[in-house]
Design a protein around this motif. Structure first.
Motif, PDB file in Angstrom:
ATOM      1  N   LEU A  45       0.778  -1.305   0.044  1.00 17.08           N
ATOM      2  CA  LEU A  45       0.202  -0.155  -0.106  1.00 17.08           C
ATOM      3  C   LEU A  45       0.868   1.228  -0.019  1.00 17.08           C
ATOM      4  CD1 LEU A  45      -2.640  -1.089   2.454  1.00 17.08           C
ATOM      5  CD2 LEU A  45      -3.160  -0.800   0.183  1.00 17.08           C
ATOM      6  N   ALA A  46       1.847   1.274   0.734  1.00 17.89           N
ATOM      7  CA  ALA A  46       2.970   2.200   0.815  1.00 17.89           C
ATOM      8  C   ALA A  46       3.375   2.455  -0.453  1.00 17.89           C
ATOM      9  CB  ALA A  46       3.953   2.385   1.853  1.00 17.89           C
ATOM     10  N   ARG A  47       4.038   1.479  -1.182  1.00 20.43           N
ATOM     11  CA  ARG A  47       4.504   1.607  -2.718  1.00 20.43           C
ATOM     12  C   ARG A  47       3.507   2.287  -3.635  1.00 20.43           C
ATOM     13  NH1 ARG A  47       6.601  -3.398  -6.356  1.00 20.43           N
ATOM     14  NH2 ARG A  47       6.860  -2.211  -8.170  1.00 20.43           N
ATOM     15  N   GLY A  48       2.251   1.778  -3.344  1.00 25.94           N
ATOM     16  CA  GLY A  48       1.201   2.211  -4.241  1.00 25.94           C
ATOM     17  C   GLY A  48       1.024   3.697  -4.415  1.00 25.94           C
ATOM     18  N   VAL A  49       1.519   4.445  -3.279  1.00 25.18           N
ATOM     19  CA  VAL A  49       1.424   5.927  -3.097  1.00 25.18           C
ATOM     20  C   VAL A  49       2.263   6.503  -4.056  1.00 25.18           C
ATOM     21  CG1 VAL A  49       1.565   7.964  -1.672  1.00 25.18           C
ATOM     22  CG2 VAL A  49       0.636   5.973  -0.823  1.00 25.18           C
ATOM     23  N   LYS A  50       3.521   5.983  -4.016  1.00 24.82           N
ATOM     24  CA  LYS A  50       4.685   6.783  -4.707  1.00 24.82           C
ATOM     25  C   LYS A  50       4.774   6.149  -6.145  1.00 24.82           C
ATOM     26  CE  LYS A  50       7.223   7.790  -0.623  1.00 24.82           C
ATOM     27  NZ  LYS A  50       8.464   7.695   0.111  1.00 24.82           N
ATOM     28  N   ASP A  51       4.435   4.686  -6.349  1.00 26.01           N
ATOM     29  CA  ASP A  51       4.739   3.985  -7.762  1.00 26.01           C
ATOM     30  C   ASP A  51       3.497   4.237  -8.323  1.00 26.01           C
ATOM     31  OD1 ASP A  51       5.325   2.481  -9.852  1.00 26.01           O
ATOM     32  OD2 ASP A  51       6.200   0.750  -8.449  1.00 26.01           O
ATOM     33  N   ARG A  52       3.570   4.822  -9.825  1.00 26.17           N
ATOM     34  CA  ARG A  52       2.291   5.021 -10.320  1.00 26.17           C
ATOM     35  C   ARG A  52       2.128   3.750 -11.131  1.00 26.17           C
ATOM     36  NH1 ARG A  52       2.419  10.879 -13.312  1.00 26.17           N
ATOM     37  NH2 ARG A  52       2.334  12.295 -11.357  1.00 26.17           N
ATOM     38  N   LYS A  53       3.158   3.031 -11.325  1.00 27.12           N
ATOM     39  CA  LYS A  53       2.908   1.565 -12.149  1.00 27.12           C
ATOM     40  C   LYS A  53       2.497   0.480 -11.182  1.00 27.12           C
ATOM     41  CE  LYS A  53       6.521   2.613 -15.677  1.00 27.12           C
ATOM     42  NZ  LYS A  53       7.800   2.256 -15.928  1.00 27.12           N
ATOM     43  N   SER A  54       2.515   0.732  -9.952  1.00 28.67           N
ATOM     44  CA  SER A  54       1.786  -0.318  -8.882  1.00 28.67           C
ATOM     45  C   SER A  54       0.389  -0.264  -8.916  1.00 28.67           C
ATOM     46  CB  SER A  54       2.267   0.055  -7.615  1.00 28.67           C
ATOM     47  OG  SER A  54       1.612  -0.556  -6.601  1.00 28.67           O
ATOM     48  N   ALA A  55      -0.056  -1.643  -9.086  1.00 29.62           N
ATOM     49  CA  ALA A  55      -1.478  -1.998  -9.174  1.00 29.62           C
ATOM     50  C   ALA A  55      -2.328  -1.387  -7.988  1.00 29.62           C
ATOM     51  CB  ALA A  55      -1.701  -3.489  -9.203  1.00 29.62           C
ATOM     52  N   PHE A  56      -1.465  -1.052  -6.871  1.00 25.90           N
ATOM     53  CA  PHE A  56      -2.040  -0.647  -5.461  1.00 25.90           C
ATOM     54  C   PHE A  56      -2.132   1.035  -5.605  1.00 25.90           C
ATOM     55  CE2 PHE A  56      -0.231  -4.719  -4.744  1.00 25.90           C
ATOM     56  CZ  PHE A  56      -1.489  -5.406  -3.799  1.00 25.90           C
ATOM     57  N   HIS A  57      -1.626   1.588  -6.678  1.00 20.19           N
ATOM     58  CA  HIS A  57      -1.833   2.901  -6.777  1.00 20.19           C
ATOM     59  C   HIS A  57      -3.401   3.595  -7.277  1.00 20.19           C
ATOM     60  CE1 HIS A  57      -0.345   7.085  -7.822  1.00 20.19           C
ATOM     61  NE2 HIS A  57      -0.972   6.786  -9.118  1.00 20.19           N
ATOM     62  N   THR A  58      -3.847   2.803  -7.886  1.00 24.97           N
ATOM     63  CA  THR A  58      -5.222   2.722  -8.085  1.00 24.97           C
ATOM     64  C   THR A  58      -6.522   1.804  -7.570  1.00 24.97           C
ATOM     65  OG1 THR A  58      -5.066   2.004 -10.358  1.00 24.97           O
ATOM     66  CG2 THR A  58      -5.069   4.297 -10.107  1.00 24.97           C
ATOM     67  N   PRO A  59      -6.714   1.959  -6.416  1.00 27.61           N
ATOM     68  CA  PRO A  59      -7.653   0.827  -5.706  1.00 27.61           C
ATOM     69  C   PRO A  59      -8.699   1.211  -6.079  1.00 27.61           C
ATOM     70  CG  PRO A  59      -7.005   2.506  -3.921  1.00 27.61           C
ATOM     71  CD  PRO A  59      -6.090   2.607  -5.221  1.00 27.61           C
ATOM     72  N   THR A  60     -10.026   0.305  -5.902  1.00 20.04           N
ATOM     73  CA  THR A  60     -11.217   0.467  -6.104  1.00 20.04           C
ATOM     74  C   THR A  60     -11.940   0.707  -4.624  1.00 20.04           C
ATOM     75  OG1 THR A  60     -11.386  -0.902  -7.904  1.00 20.04           O
ATOM     76  CG2 THR A  60     -13.426  -0.655  -6.779  1.00 20.04           C
ATOM     77  N   ILE A  61     -12.880   1.680  -4.645  1.00 24.87           N
ATOM     78  CA  ILE A  61     -13.421   1.800  -3.074  1.00 24.87           C
ATOM     79  C   ILE A  61     -14.890   1.672  -3.499  1.00 24.87           C
ATOM     80  CG2 ILE A  61     -13.335   4.323  -3.608  1.00 24.87           C
ATOM     81  CD1 ILE A  61     -13.093   4.543  -0.533  1.00 24.87           C
ATOM     82  N   ALA A  62     -15.679   1.171  -2.405  1.00 20.60           N
ATOM     83  CA  ALA A  62     -17.046   0.844  -2.521  1.00 20.60           C
ATOM     84  C   ALA A  62     -17.806   1.588  -1.094  1.00 20.60           C
ATOM     85  CB  ALA A  62     -17.516  -0.456  -2.331  1.00 20.60           C
ATOM     86  N   THR A  63     -18.759   2.546  -1.806  1.00 20.62           N
ATOM     87  CA  THR A  63     -19.371   3.248  -0.482  1.00 20.62           C
ATOM     88  C   THR A  63     -20.930   2.846  -0.618  1.00 20.62           C
ATOM     89  OG1 THR A  63     -19.722   5.094  -2.102  1.00 20.62           O
ATOM     90  CG2 THR A  63     -17.763   5.001  -0.392  1.00 20.62           C
TER      91      THR A  63
END
Length: 202
Positions: A29-47
């Motif tokens: 998750l921390a890597r997702g903040v800085k790495d645009r190529k990480s799959a964790f950079h753009t998670p899906t959120i449900a409300t």
């Protein structure tokens, strides 16, 4: 005929260790903040919407505070998700990395960030990102033509009046790792002290 047996990749170092698995999940998750190529950079959120049905959308992960067990993303304060979190702050976040074959499912509480936290988030926002908040009509408003969407930096104070940073306080994390040696699934309840950890049937 000479055929070579394909050797499956070695499992992750955290494969059989719950504590290390949780640490690895936070690292992704921390890597997702800085790495645009990480799959964790753009998670899906449900409300939960006004019709009591789940509403899904993709957000960009902008912050990860492991010590505070929270994530951060940005949105337009006029968006439906802001109205939804005001009525029901409970939400879910989903991340999946197809290459690593890792899925994370998070239960979270959403809260709008104000005060110093707002100023810090806005100051760190890039000019290109600020353009998203300079649209004069609310996101999702019906229009007859795409060109009717008007962006006005002056009227929106560069977009700041529509900017809404949101913190997602992580309550639980469910981990799924699809490995050739055998899948691993685990559950972490961060509301417990110490954190409740247990393996689940994949």
């Amino acid at each position: 005929m000479n055929t070579k047996t394909k050797i499956p990749p070695a499992p992750l170092s955290c494969y059989d260790n719950l504590e290390e698995t949780l640490t690895y999940a936070w690292a992704l998750l921390a890597r997702g903040v800085k790495d645009r190529k990480s799959a964790f950079h753009t998670p899906t959120i449900a409300t939960i919407g006004a019709n009591n049905a789940p509403h899904l959308r993709t957000v960009v992960l902008r912050g990860c505070d492991i010590e505070q067990q929270s994530l951060r993303f940005h949105t337009d304060k006029r968006s439906s998700k802001v109205l939804e979190l005001a009525k029901n702050p409970l939400a879910a976040i989903h991340c999946y990395d197809a290459a690593m074959k890792i899925q994370l499912r998070l239960d979270v509480d959403l809260k709008l960030i104000d005060g110093a936290g707002f100023e810090k988030a806005w100051t760190a926002t890039r000019p290109m990102s600020r353009e998203c908040y300079q649209v004069t009509a609310s996101p999702g408003s019906p229009i007859d033509d795409p060109y009717e969407a008007v962006f006005d930096a002056d009227a929106t104070q560069d977009g700041e009046i529509n900017f809404a940073p949101v913190t997602a306080e992580v309550k639980t994390i469910e981990w799924l790792y699809l490995a050739a040696k055998g899948h691993r699934r685990a559950y972490f309840d961060l509301t417990q002290t110490p954190v409740k950890m247990e393996w689940l049937v994949p």
